[in-house]
Scaffold this active site. Structure first.
Site, PDB file in Angstrom:
ATOM      1  N   GLU A  48      26.552 -26.398 -20.556  1.00 55.93           N
ATOM      2  CA  GLU A  48      26.348 -25.163 -21.317  1.00 55.93           C
ATOM      3  C   GLU A  48      27.504 -24.197 -21.093  1.00 55.93           C
ATOM      4  OE1 GLU A  48      24.296 -25.113 -24.041  1.00 55.93           O
ATOM      5  OE2 GLU A  48      22.762 -25.723 -22.605  1.00 55.93           O
ATOM      6  N   ASP A  51      31.854 -25.786 -23.979  1.00 57.47           N
ATOM      7  CA  ASP A  51      32.629 -26.247 -25.150  1.00 57.47           C
ATOM      8  C   ASP A  51      33.880 -25.395 -25.372  1.00 57.47           C
ATOM      9  OD1 ASP A  51      31.066 -24.091 -26.066  1.00 57.47           O
ATOM     10  OD2 ASP A  51      30.325 -25.130 -27.857  1.00 57.47           O
ATOM     11  N   GLY A 139      18.141 -20.987 -30.136  1.00 57.64           N
ATOM     12  CA  GLY A 139      19.086 -21.762 -29.337  1.00 57.64           C
ATOM     13  C   GLY A 139      19.067 -23.240 -29.686  1.00 57.64           C
ATOM     14  N   SER A 143      21.731 -22.523 -37.207  1.00 53.20           N
ATOM     15  CA  SER A 143      22.950 -22.170 -37.949  1.00 53.20           C
ATOM     16  C   SER A 143      23.792 -23.417 -38.229  1.00 53.20           C
ATOM     17  CB  SER A 143      23.763 -21.103 -37.204  1.00 53.20           C
ATOM     18  OG  SER A 143      24.138 -21.538 -35.919  1.00 53.20           O
ATOM     19  N   ASP A 192      27.677 -27.408 -31.443  1.00 51.89           N
ATOM     20  CA  ASP A 192      26.516 -27.478 -32.338  1.00 51.89           C
ATOM     21  C   ASP A 192      26.802 -28.326 -33.581  1.00 51.89           C
ATOM     22  OD1 ASP A 192      25.766 -25.652 -30.473  1.00 51.89           O
ATOM     23  OD2 ASP A 192      25.663 -23.940 -31.839  1.00 51.89           O
TER      24      ASP A 192
HETATM   25  P1  ADP Z   1      20.427 -20.561 -33.828  1.00 56.28           P
HETATM   26  O1  ADP Z   1      21.591 -21.291 -34.394  1.00 56.28           O
HETATM   27  O2  ADP Z   1      20.291 -20.726 -32.361  1.00 56.28           O
HETATM   28  O3  ADP Z   1      19.146 -20.858 -34.528  1.00 56.28           O
HETATM   29  P2  ADP Z   1      21.947 -18.329 -34.774  1.00 56.28           P
HETATM   30  O4  ADP Z   1      21.839 -16.867 -34.549  1.00 56.28           O
HETATM   31  O5  ADP Z   1      23.217 -19.011 -34.435  1.00 56.28           O
HETATM   32  O6  ADP Z   1      20.702 -19.007 -34.045  1.00 56.28           O
HETATM   33  O7  ADP Z   1      21.700 -18.648 -36.312  1.00 56.28           O
HETATM   34  C1  ADP Z   1      20.589 -18.120 -36.975  1.00 56.28           C
HETATM   35  C2  ADP Z   1      21.061 -17.547 -38.305  1.00 56.28           C
HETATM   36  O8  ADP Z   1      21.455 -18.615 -39.185  1.00 56.28           O
HETATM   37  C3  ADP Z   1      19.952 -16.830 -39.060  1.00 56.28           C
HETATM   38  O9  ADP Z   1      19.880 -15.472 -38.669  1.00 56.28           O
HETATM   39  C4  ADP Z   1      20.429 -16.970 -40.500  1.00 56.28           C
HETATM   40  O10 ADP Z   1      21.424 -16.024 -40.812  1.00 56.28           O
HETATM   41  C5  ADP Z   1      21.090 -18.334 -40.512  1.00 56.28           C
HETATM   42  N1  ADP Z   1      20.143 -19.387 -40.935  1.00 56.28           N
HETATM   43  C6  ADP Z   1      19.843 -20.515 -40.245  1.00 56.28           C
HETATM   44  N2  ADP Z   1      18.956 -21.278 -40.926  1.00 56.28           N
HETATM   45  C7  ADP Z   1      18.698 -20.632 -42.097  1.00 56.28           C
HETATM   46  C8  ADP Z   1      17.853 -20.900 -43.220  1.00 56.28           C
HETATM   47  N3  ADP Z   1      17.094 -21.988 -43.264  1.00 56.28           N
HETATM   48  N4  ADP Z   1      17.842 -19.984 -44.228  1.00 56.28           N
HETATM   49  C9  ADP Z   1      18.598 -18.860 -44.170  1.00 56.28           C
HETATM   50  N5  ADP Z   1      19.405 -18.566 -43.127  1.00 56.28           N
HETATM   51  C10 ADP Z   1      19.469 -19.420 -42.095  1.00 56.28           C
HETATM   52 MG    MG Z   2      23.616 -20.973 -33.894  1.00 59.33          MG
END
Ligand code: ADP
Ligand code: MG
Length: 409
Positions: A48, A51, A139, A143, A192
């Site tokens: 962790e 990367d 986490g 994204s 990721d």
């Molecule tokens: P993680 O990747 O850990 O889930 P992040 O903060 O990196 O958290 O990413 C989350 C963000 O990605 C959300 O706030 C949104 O902007 C975007 N996102 C991810 N999946 C979706 C989805 N299915 N629809 C719309 N936005 C999304």
């Molecule tokens: Mg993310």
């Protein structure tokens, strides 16, 4: 809400049907062909905050995926809708996408098209919808799941053929990283996106983030047969707030870069575990020596633990990795200072209930923790963690099972 709450993954049929229905409702039928693609979230076994230090990480793909239905357009307009952002239709022209100019969740999608264009590929505008069973901001990389589902979709509609082999997938991962870093503005490393595009079912992926490696050198599948070992990988979404776009992640990254500069190395990867004490001594003169020393201690020891974890798994000794997971958690909590009360509670409770090992996973400050548990003990560990959260007055966590699953397709 029933307790404990399980976060189930969707079948391929279910995920595909959801986005086709949403697409028809959002954009209708103009005679063009609508395709569906999906990409997994990931959970990191160990390694962790390594990367961006040119180090090692060992993720597996989750069975939980983000689904995309997409139809190319003849102009350069992008129109988007998401089941997770109801009522927030998102629209841009690809020519207007640029670092600092694109905001909102659509940046993760349009950013991929932008990055592929920057790499010289001819990518059209498109209409797309998304739906996902990857928990958001937990986490588990919703994204990257979003970016990578869009990447394989655009690869297909533009006829690039990059998704057909691992080298091409490494190139797609690179485009997704640029989308996240430069358009969405989140300074994350490459783990990721590599995990979502390059992991394979039944395997963990040993990622080597040293710059300049060929795709073949940078990612090695490691058979990770939990079933044969009678084990289950349990993921606990603590639902504690986590925001990587805020300053903490960037600050950790900056500390590592500064320490590397003081030590005269290109990255902390170049500090061998046996030279750690010497390196720590050389940081003593810095104004924030205590902090820098702690950050370096984490990164160097974590890269070493990741190598040792992968080695044990390769030799069929999965049941022996627990102490490495526990040490990783202690290092992230005490030296890197990215844990949270909820993550520590999962780890302590799971271990007391018989888990072989447990640790926070992902960037930290909330998000998720993992526990490696004998399959017969899963219900007991889940009940103990769920009960501990109730007793502490915390929001109930979500539980996921994480058999190593398929990449983006
Ligand atoms: P993680 O990747 O850990 O889930 P992040 O903060 O990196 O958290 O990413 C989350 C963000 O990605 C959300 O706030 C949104 O902007 C975007 N996102 C991810 N999946 C979706 C989805 N299915 N629809 C719309 N936005 C999304
Ligand atoms: Mg993310």
């Amino acid at each position: 809400m029933t307790s404990p709450e399980w976060l189930e993954s969707w079948t391929a049929d279910d995920g595909g049907a959801r986005v086709r229905t949403l697409f028809a409702a959002s954009f209708g039928d103009d005679g063009g062909e609508v395709g569906t693609w999906s990409a997994p979230g990931r959970v990191n076994l160990i390694g962790e905050h390594t990367d961006y230090n040119a180090g090692l990480a060992l993720p597996v793909a989750l069975p939980h995926r983000t689904w995309v239905a997409l139809r190319p357009r003849t102009d350069d307009v992008v129109r988007l809708a998401s089941a997770q952002a109801p009522g927030q239709t998102w629209e841009t022209r690809l020519a207007d996408v640029a670092p600092g100019a694109t905001t909102g969740w659509g940046a993760y999608v349009a950013g991929v098209a932008w990055a592929l264009r920057e790499a010289g590929h001819d990518v059209p505008g498109f209409d797309a919808v998304v739906d996902s069973c990857v928990p958001f901001g937990a986490g588990l990389s919703s994204s990257a799941a979003l970016e990578c589902a869009v990447a394989v979709a655009l690869d297909a509609v533009a006829g690039l053929g990059l998704a057909d082999d691992d080298a091409g997938r490494a190139a797609l991962a690179g485009a997704c990283v640029r989308a996240e870093n430069e358009i969405a503005g989140a300074p994350t490393g490459g783990m990721d996106q590599a995990a979502s595009l390059r992991c394979t079912a039944g395997h963990a992926l040993l990622l080597d983030c040293r710059p300049g490696l060929t795709p073949l050198e940078s990612a090695t599948p490691v058979p990770f047969d939990l079933t044969a070992a009678g084990l289950t990988l349990l993921v606990v979404d603590t639902r504690a707030e986590h925001a990587l776009v805020d300053g903490q992640y960037a600050r950790r990254r900056a500390s590592c870069e500064r320490a590397a500069e003081v030590l005269g190395v290109a990255s902390l990867r170049d500090v061998a575990p046996e030279d750690l004490d010497d390196a720590l001594a050389r940081l003593d003169a810095e104004p924030d020596a205590e902090v820098l020393r702690a950050r370096v201690r984490h990164v160097v020891s974590e890269i070493d633990r990741t190598a040792r974890f992968a080695d044990l798994v390769r030799r069929g000794r999965i049941t022996e990795v627990g102490p490495l997971m526990n040490d990783s958690h202690a290092s992230l909590r005490d030296d890197y200072e990215v844990s949270a009360r909820e993550l520590d509670l999962v780890v302590d409770t799971a271990l007391a209930a018989g888990a072989l090992g447990a640790r926070m996973t992902g960037g930290g400050f909330g998000g998720s923790a993992i526990a490696l548990v004998r399959s017969a003990d899963v219900d007991g560990v889940v009940a103990a963690v769920d009960g501990a959260f109730t007793e502490a007055g915390l929001t109930a966590p979500g539980f996921l099972l994480a058999p190593p699953s398929e990449p983006a397709r």
